[in-house]
Enzyme design. Sequence first.
Site, PDB file in Angstrom:
ATOM      1  N   LYS A  96       9.343  -2.754  -6.101  1.00 39.52           N
ATOM      2  CA  LYS A  96       9.997  -2.882  -4.913  1.00 39.52           C
ATOM      3  C   LYS A  96      11.087  -3.701  -4.923  1.00 39.52           C
ATOM      4  O   LYS A  96      12.098  -3.508  -4.472  1.00 39.52           O
ATOM      5  CB  LYS A  96       9.157  -3.183  -3.800  1.00 39.52           C
ATOM      6  CG  LYS A  96       7.913  -2.049  -3.340  1.00 39.52           C
ATOM      7  CD  LYS A  96       7.252  -2.081  -2.082  1.00 39.52           C
ATOM      8  CE  LYS A  96       6.316  -1.037  -1.902  1.00 39.52           C
ATOM      9  NZ  LYS A  96       5.602  -0.953  -0.641  1.00 39.52           N
ATOM     10  N   GLU A 113      10.417  -9.356   4.098  1.00 40.99           N
ATOM     11  CA  GLU A 113      11.689  -8.588   4.827  1.00 40.99           C
ATOM     12  C   GLU A 113      11.290  -8.992   6.297  1.00 40.99           C
ATOM     13  O   GLU A 113      10.425  -9.316   6.462  1.00 40.99           O
ATOM     14  CB  GLU A 113      10.961  -7.185   4.595  1.00 40.99           C
ATOM     15  CG  GLU A 113      11.535  -6.558   3.398  1.00 40.99           C
ATOM     16  CD  GLU A 113      11.077  -5.132   3.510  1.00 40.99           C
ATOM     17  OE1 GLU A 113      11.432  -4.344   2.218  1.00 40.99           O
ATOM     18  OE2 GLU A 113      10.658  -4.581   4.490  1.00 40.99           O
ATOM     19  N   HIS A 117      -2.642   1.896   7.275  1.00 37.34           N
ATOM     20  CA  HIS A 117      -1.186   2.406   6.251  1.00 37.34           C
ATOM     21  C   HIS A 117      -1.193   3.542   5.551  1.00 37.34           C
ATOM     22  O   HIS A 117      -0.736   3.923   4.767  1.00 37.34           O
ATOM     23  CB  HIS A 117      -0.860   1.199   5.356  1.00 37.34           C
ATOM     24  CG  HIS A 117      -0.675   0.115   6.141  1.00 37.34           C
ATOM     25  ND1 HIS A 117       0.377  -0.355   6.504  1.00 37.34           N
ATOM     26  CD2 HIS A 117      -1.651  -0.837   6.525  1.00 37.34           C
ATOM     27  CE1 HIS A 117       0.512  -1.554   7.219  1.00 37.34           C
ATOM     28  NE2 HIS A 117      -0.739  -1.921   7.164  1.00 37.34           N
ATOM     29  N   ARG A 168       7.560  11.135  -6.892  1.00 35.24           N
ATOM     30  CA  ARG A 168       6.622  12.401  -6.901  1.00 35.24           C
ATOM     31  C   ARG A 168       6.671  13.341  -5.920  1.00 35.24           C
ATOM     32  O   ARG A 168       7.389  12.952  -5.005  1.00 35.24           O
ATOM     33  CB  ARG A 168       5.327  11.875  -7.060  1.00 35.24           C
ATOM     34  CG  ARG A 168       4.848  10.842  -5.815  1.00 35.24           C
ATOM     35  CD  ARG A 168       3.297  10.653  -5.605  1.00 35.24           C
ATOM     36  NE  ARG A 168       3.426   9.375  -4.730  1.00 35.24           N
ATOM     37  CZ  ARG A 168       3.312   9.439  -3.386  1.00 35.24           C
ATOM     38  NH1 ARG A 168       3.349  10.661  -2.833  1.00 35.24           N
ATOM     39  NH2 ARG A 168       3.135   8.517  -2.616  1.00 35.24           N
TER      40      ARG A 168
END
Lengths: 164, 164, 507, 507
Positions: free
Chosen positions: C118, C202, C237, C294
């Site tokens: 990431k 973040e 999640h 994907r």
Amino acid sequence: MIYDVIIDGKNYRLDLDHADGRWSCRLNGQALDVDAVIARPDVLSLRIANKAYEVKAEHVAQELHVWVGSARFAVEVRDPRSLRSRARAADDHGPRRITAAMPGKVVRVLAKEGDEVAPGAGIAVVEAMKMQNEIKSPKKGIVQKILIHEGGAVNAGDVLAIVE
Amino acid sequence: MIYDVIIDGKNYRLDLDHADGRWSCRLNGQALDVDAVIARPDVLSLRIANKAYEVKAEHVAQELHVWVGSARFAVEVRDPRSLRSRARAADDHGPRRITAAMPGKVVRVLAKEGDEVAPGAGIAVVEAMKMQNEIKSPKKGIVQKILIHEGGAVNAGDVLAIVE
Amino acid sequence: MRMFKKILIANRGEIAVRVIRACHEMGIGVVAVYSDVDRASLHVRKADEAYPIGPAPASESYLNIPKVLDVAKRSGAEAIHPGYGFLSENAKFAQACGEAGVKFIGPTASAMEAMGSKTRARQAMEKAGVPFVPGTSRGLESFEEAWQVAARIGYPIMLKAAAGGGGKGMRLVHAREQLKSALEAARSEAERSFGDREVYIEKAIVNPRHIEMQILADEHGNTVYLSERECSLQRRHQKVLEEAPSPIVDADMRRRMGEVAVRVAHAAGYTNAGTVEFLVDPERNFYFLEMNTRLQVEHPVTELVTGLDLVHLQIRIAAGEKLPFQQEDISIRGHAIECRIYAEDPDNNYFPSPGKITLLLAPSGPGIRRDSGMYEGWSVPIDYDPLLAKLIGYGTDREQAISRLIRALNEYFVGGIKTNISLFRRILRDAEFRAGQLDTGFLDRMLAGKEKKAADSAANVAAVAAGIFAALGATGASPGERDGSGRGATASLDSKWKSASRREALH
Amino acid sequence: MRMFKKILIANRGEIAVRVIRACHEMGIGVVAVYSDVDRASLHVRKADEAYPIGPAPASESYLNIPKVLDVAKRSGAEAIHPGYGFLSENAKFAQACGEAGVKFIGPTASAMEAMGSKTRARQAMEKAGVPFVPGTSRGLESFEEAWQVAARIGYPIMLKAAAGGGGKGMRLVHAREQLKSALEAARSEAERSFGDREVYIEKAIVNPRHIEMQILADEHGNTVYLSERECSLQRRHQKVLEEAPSPIVDADMRRRMGEVAVRVAHAAGYTNAGTVEFLVDPERNFYFLEMNTRLQVEHPVTELVTGLDLVHLQIRIAAGEKLPFQQEDISIRGHAIECRIYAEDPDNNYFPSPGKITLLLAPSGPGIRRDSGMYEGWSVPIDYDPLLAKLIGYGTDREQAISRLIRALNEYFVGGIKTNISLFRRILRDAEFRAGQLDTGFLDRMLAGKEKKAADSAANVAAVAAGIFAALGATGASPGERDGSGRGATASLDSKWKSASRREALH
């Protein structure tokens, strides 16, 4: 035939007769106009006074669930004439068998025979599909028997332990 | 176990063994690497040397049809050790039973017992779903027995008549 | 340019079945692989060839690269479709396919690597001018650095594992007092989960929406965006329900998000199907989150609103074909919603519930698509993901899609195991959901509320039905007399009921 | 303007199930009616209320107006949906509904009457300037008149019963020598079939296409056309496979046909859903044939290419709502094809084949819609139409729709009875069909040709499988020992196979 049907702790007395493809039915003494056809195994097309229901029966481990449309009911059917079912009903106050709700692998056994356990105390951890579930004691008591071992597999309905 | 499987008049000699979940198989003397699992009643997931097949079995009246994917085969399985199946095989040359291919209502009976009939001669007319189907004699002979009456219902596989 | 004759599918369950269908539609032979517990799985039944590749644990079968490539070689498969999960985002596998002379149906290994971390993805996107949530684009060196960055961008902040996924190594931090312990916890969880301690910061967007954009890129430099998907409904999640289009995205926002997504794909040299995920704040600002390299579980909603088949297109792209359309040919019509049917027990905190499916009534009819990997009589193994099937509803508008799904969910019955079907009935009837007021906290809030109980009159019906089942010999009058094992009991019931059914039919 | 709370469905089979689904999607209660042999039918299981209306013969149940209206009254249904067939085009029934204060979901009795007689419809359409095949717009008075008209328009000509349908009372005449006997035959067949000797003449278009246009009209004067359907594939004048759009209709021709269809509807004062049928000659000239004043069997193909739900719209229109769109809002995307799955024996000249369905494997997945009235374990009664289900394939283009349908047909298995599933595999693989070269003679020509046989290798597989079935106790080694009745044998097999299956699962 007379049945006692127990749903959510409530008793429904059912007086049923079936002759020549016709049913006669009294529910708690009240006559109902009932018409029933088994569409396929476990699926009943039921009419009560022209109201139509698709009813499904589901047997998971020792339990019978009856689904009316999409509402599920845990159901116990007793024949009041049968001593056996009365005896079994009384059982609930004696030793309690702790069963697996679904298949899985025993990851850890948390209690041993002879342990005193509080309600909600962990008995074992069972893993399925990468998630772990702690199986808890439903009541205060002494662990009478542990019937599993770490690393073993269990099936739905298997007795894991008995708490006295 | 040895079976003779007859498909389209051709005989397949099958030598099958099943132990510990493994199959050994010889088809007309040739060894095949076979692996089979019943997925659900009448549905077989079959692997032969890593080729995969979904095979369905279908029982209509007296006949067994085996579907490999979407190709249908009328199949007869005989145990060569059984006298009975051999005897039955010989039967084909004696009296012939005329059976209904599907359920329906008998609209007309065209022949009566003792009649001499040519191959293709009408024996009865059966109606289903508003269409009428003439049931014909498969061979030349004498009508030995008529087992239906006009207005009666027949099921798939029911014997309608016997032609000697 | 020649179409593949044979494709190996390195997956199982509903996605393997979905890819098998696409191959068969294109006249391509299918090679399935399966672990020992999957011999009776639907994808083996439906394949043209099927090879065992080892024991149940994925590491010894579906994740085992040499075994999968060995089957590709033995079977003569020219390409491999990885589905989602398992090897689908494994750059080493893509690399190994190339070296073995088998086409990997997906992006190149280098595009995957660019997006796999990431932090590295953030660095690349920064250069490409892609908007993302304020924070660090590289791993935190020290607590002091974390403290400074957090002070600069302002609390609440989110700590995230660079190698992350599935919520592991994530911590929401509301105030600086919590920062130190949260950082340590996130790092050690990241280490445990991914073997990589790298964690970055973040700005936390509280209760954001999660909206993603589907892109397609051929190997000739053409990239298009198709439609966005609203994926805000999550538990632990994990996505639970997805829809297209998003209730808050209009044509202008779609174009802007789509153009950013195409820029992301270009920056990574991306080919084949991919998804760019965005966080969206209440002011409808969107921020790049990550790229999934994907096919997504939820690709059907995009297929329904665009009229395209993404798996067909993946295969065509991998075979070297050009995209058969341009951006302006793509349009969105109607509304689609997907429900992920999991083997989960709603009464036991949605804990997985594998086991034998004793009865299966499946919905169909107008506007209903069902992608399923289960069948009646199949035992769901305990070893894999609990996703059984996807039920997708399409409608002229969102309201019709919802009402068709509720209708279909009421027809759906999976007996013998627990499923989350009832959860969707609840979501789809929820007033906030129907108003399109969604965010990633929606589901937890809804589940914290009370569920409506079934009416008493339904209990009367259940009582009558239970008696009739018993009278027909389906349920012994005294349950104590029943066979000890659930299985044996059910089987003997079945045969009794069959005779009952026959009796009924004859009178 | 208030939506209905309860609707009675005066039908059975797949169409009753399809309308039930629409009602449930709209939150409307459903009242089913059923004849004695339909108690176990799917539409009874799925309804909210169900009333018996008499014995199997339709004249004593589904066609019995007083019985149906009595149930409407007793149940409090506010509207009746007639489906197709049975009472759906019966003007007297529409009239009786109005008198009983129940809304008939369909056109008014007077619009039905205007279209019910083919000769009267021709007269009305002549006034409205609708193109139709040259011929007489009224019944022939005499042989001399027939002789003169035929000479004027030129042979071949077609004699048709004014009250006709289903090919009854129709005769193709190639030369004047045949005219007299053909006229007599057509008249007596019309008399026998419809109680009406009236016969008229049309120019015969040899091997025409049959293309029809769907229209919708609300009760406020708004009428739109949706899409055309190509219905040229017929056997015994019954449609077998339909598609939308037609391979030969382009946007201009669609607009012209659509505008004629709307003119037809206006001329008849038509409301609700209806279909205008056209004959199309090889030069793509189209001629009005008749109007079907009901929902068509093949309505799903229009739903798939327009994204609309015709039954929802029928109900909204009947409730007094205005059409929620205008002509310019309607667009066509993709391609849809419907296969009518009949209980018919392909090896016995497609003779009906009712009976018990012992095994049912139903297709699903991308682009597949299934509207079905059957289920595993159900006995298809001998008393009604053999239509069991409709399988509809949708694709980005015609080729993809075809390939998806072939894939789905290969997944479809109906055991215990014969069906025409194999016929569709043959049609969809036919080179002429794939080229879109269709006409009403196509199917008879194709069936006159030879069918490709299954490969020998498949017979080997069948032999091995038969042995394995036998070895697992599913089939007795000697068939002579099996139970005499098919049913008993199957049931006992089932239980043996179940144990075998369990054994397999455990090793």
